[in-house]
Design an enzyme around this catalytic site. Structure first.
Site, short mmCIF file in Angstrom:
data_model
loop_
_atom_site.label_atom_id
_atom_site.label_comp_id
_atom_site.label_asym_id
_atom_site.label_seq_id
_atom_site.Cartn_x
_atom_site.Cartn_y
_atom_site.Cartn_z
N ASP A 1 -5.84 0.32 8.48
CA ASP A 1 -5.42 0.19 7.08
C ASP A 1 -6.03 -1.02 6.38
O ASP A 1 -5.96 -1.12 5.16
CB ASP A 1 -3.89 0.06 6.99
CG ASP A 1 -3.18 1.39 7.19
OD1 ASP A 1 -3.87 2.43 7.26
OD2 ASP A 1 -1.94 1.39 7.29
N GLY B 1 2.28 -3.67 5.01
CA GLY B 1 2.53 -5.09 4.83
C GLY B 1 1.64 -5.98 5.68
O GLY B 1 0.98 -6.89 5.18
N SER C 1 6.99 -0.81 7.82
CA SER C 1 7.76 0.08 6.94
C SER C 1 6.92 1.14 6.26
O SER C 1 7.40 1.83 5.35
CB SER C 1 8.47 -0.76 5.87
OG SER C 1 7.54 -1.53 5.14
N GLY C 2 5.65 1.29 6.64
CA GLY C 2 4.83 2.34 6.07
C GLY C 2 4.16 2.00 4.76
O GLY C 2 3.59 2.87 4.11
N SER D 1 -1.13 -5.17 7.26
CA SER D 1 -2.54 -4.93 6.93
C SER D 1 -2.91 -5.61 5.62
O SER D 1 -4.00 -6.17 5.48
CB SER D 1 -2.80 -3.43 6.84
OG SER D 1 -2.59 -2.80 8.09
N LYS E 1 0.86 -1.18 0.00
CA LYS E 1 0.00 0.00 0.00
C LYS E 1 0.90 1.23 0.00
O LYS E 1 1.75 1.39 0.88
CB LYS E 1 -0.90 0.02 1.23
CG LYS E 1 -1.79 1.26 1.35
CD LYS E 1 -2.62 1.23 2.61
CE LYS E 1 -1.79 1.45 3.85
NZ LYS E 1 -1.27 2.85 3.96
#
Length: 301
Positions: free
Chosen positions: A153, A118, A114-115, A120, A24
């Protein structure tokens, strides 16, 4: 429990299923306020990459969970908090005893925390895969509620297509006009504390994402005019974010930005060839970091 009118859907159960858990990407993230319960209000322009994790589901005499992939070892021994297993158990509770035991294998290709969503994405892929394996359907409202229980998320990752998300992430609006982008994802593999990033925000009531974004013909300019409000405090915590952004620009990125709360940054390139060449050069320069050339999905896909 699943309603009686849906029990006939179990006849369509299968012996195996596979789901992709796409990364994402927050093309923009505006922090617009904070609720009394502490949750931050966000406006986000989100897309998804072809690259991500992969989950395989199979009938099994007992529940099993196995891991592989570059970052699989990081999750080993973390079954108590793994979102894949939480998603399995939550969906099973909604379906009932006809949800037979399953072996789940997660190929973990995305860096942890890591934003780029992953965990989610893995949870959302688990919901999708197990519904197919168990041959059942839930109403959109029930599924959305389950997803939100797993994390803010996860509803976005269930969609896995370009969208604008507002609130804490649960108010979703598709963006069918968003094109695909050639992109390099880059991460120094250094952790960033999301609570600390939010704590360091100078202002929590920032301008909202412009609705004109969903009607623009020049998406690159529109994205450049937007922001990630979490990037400045994240750069203060992890100086490598600034370095990695500069490296992407030096290697030809048309636009760079951090995704989510970091530390993954993305660079948008003119073509997949340019992105692949940049990723290879960046890997040579920093072999211990994470670089991945990919293409994002388009809104019309």
């Amino acid at each position: 429990m699943i309603s009686s009118e849906n029990r006939s859907d179990f006849s369509a159960s299968c012996s195996s299923a596979t789901e992709e858990a796409r990364a994402k990407i927050n093309l923009a993230l505006h922090v617009t306020g904070q609720r009394p319960d502490g949750y931050h209000l966000l406006d986000m322009l989100v897309t998804f990459a072809d690259h991500g994790d992969r989950l395989d589901f199979m009938r099994s005499p007992t529940d099993e969970f196995t891991l592989s992939g570059r970052f699989g070892d990081v999750l080993a021994g973390d079954s108590g908090t793994n979102l894949v297993l939480k998603a399995r158990d939550l969906l099973r509770a909604a379906i009932g005893p006809l949800a037979f035991p399953v072996r789940i294998h997660l190929e973990k290709n995305l860096p942890i925390a890591s934003g780029i969503g992953g965990g989610s994405a893995d949870a959302a892929a688990t919901l999708r895969g197990l519904m197919r394996l168990w041959g059942t359907k839930l109403s959109a409202e029930t599924l959305a509620a389950l997803a939100l229980k797993l994390g803010a998320d996860v509803p976005m990752c269930l969609e896995s297509r370009p969208l604008i998300a507002r609130g804490i992430g649960e108010k979703i609006e598709p963006v069918p006009d968003l094109p695909a982008f050639a992109m390099v994802l880059a991460n120094p593999l250094k952790g960033v504390s999301t609570p600390e990033v939010f704590r360091r925000l100078a202002t929590k009531n920032n301008p909202a994402l412009s609705l004109a974004l969903s009607q623009t013909a020049d998406w690159l300019a529109a994205i450049a005019a937007a922001r990630n409000d979490l990037e400045p405090p994240a750069r203060g915590l992890v100086p490598e974010i600034s370095e990695i952004s500069t490296m992407l620009q030096v290697h030809g990125a048309l636009l760079t930005r951090m995704s989510g709360s970091g530390a993954t940054c993305f660079g948008i390139f003119a073509s997949m060839t340019a992105a692949e060449e940049a990723a290879a050069a960046l890997h040579d320069a920093r072999p211990g970091w994470y670089f991945q050339a990919t293409e994002t999905v388009s809104g019309g896909a």
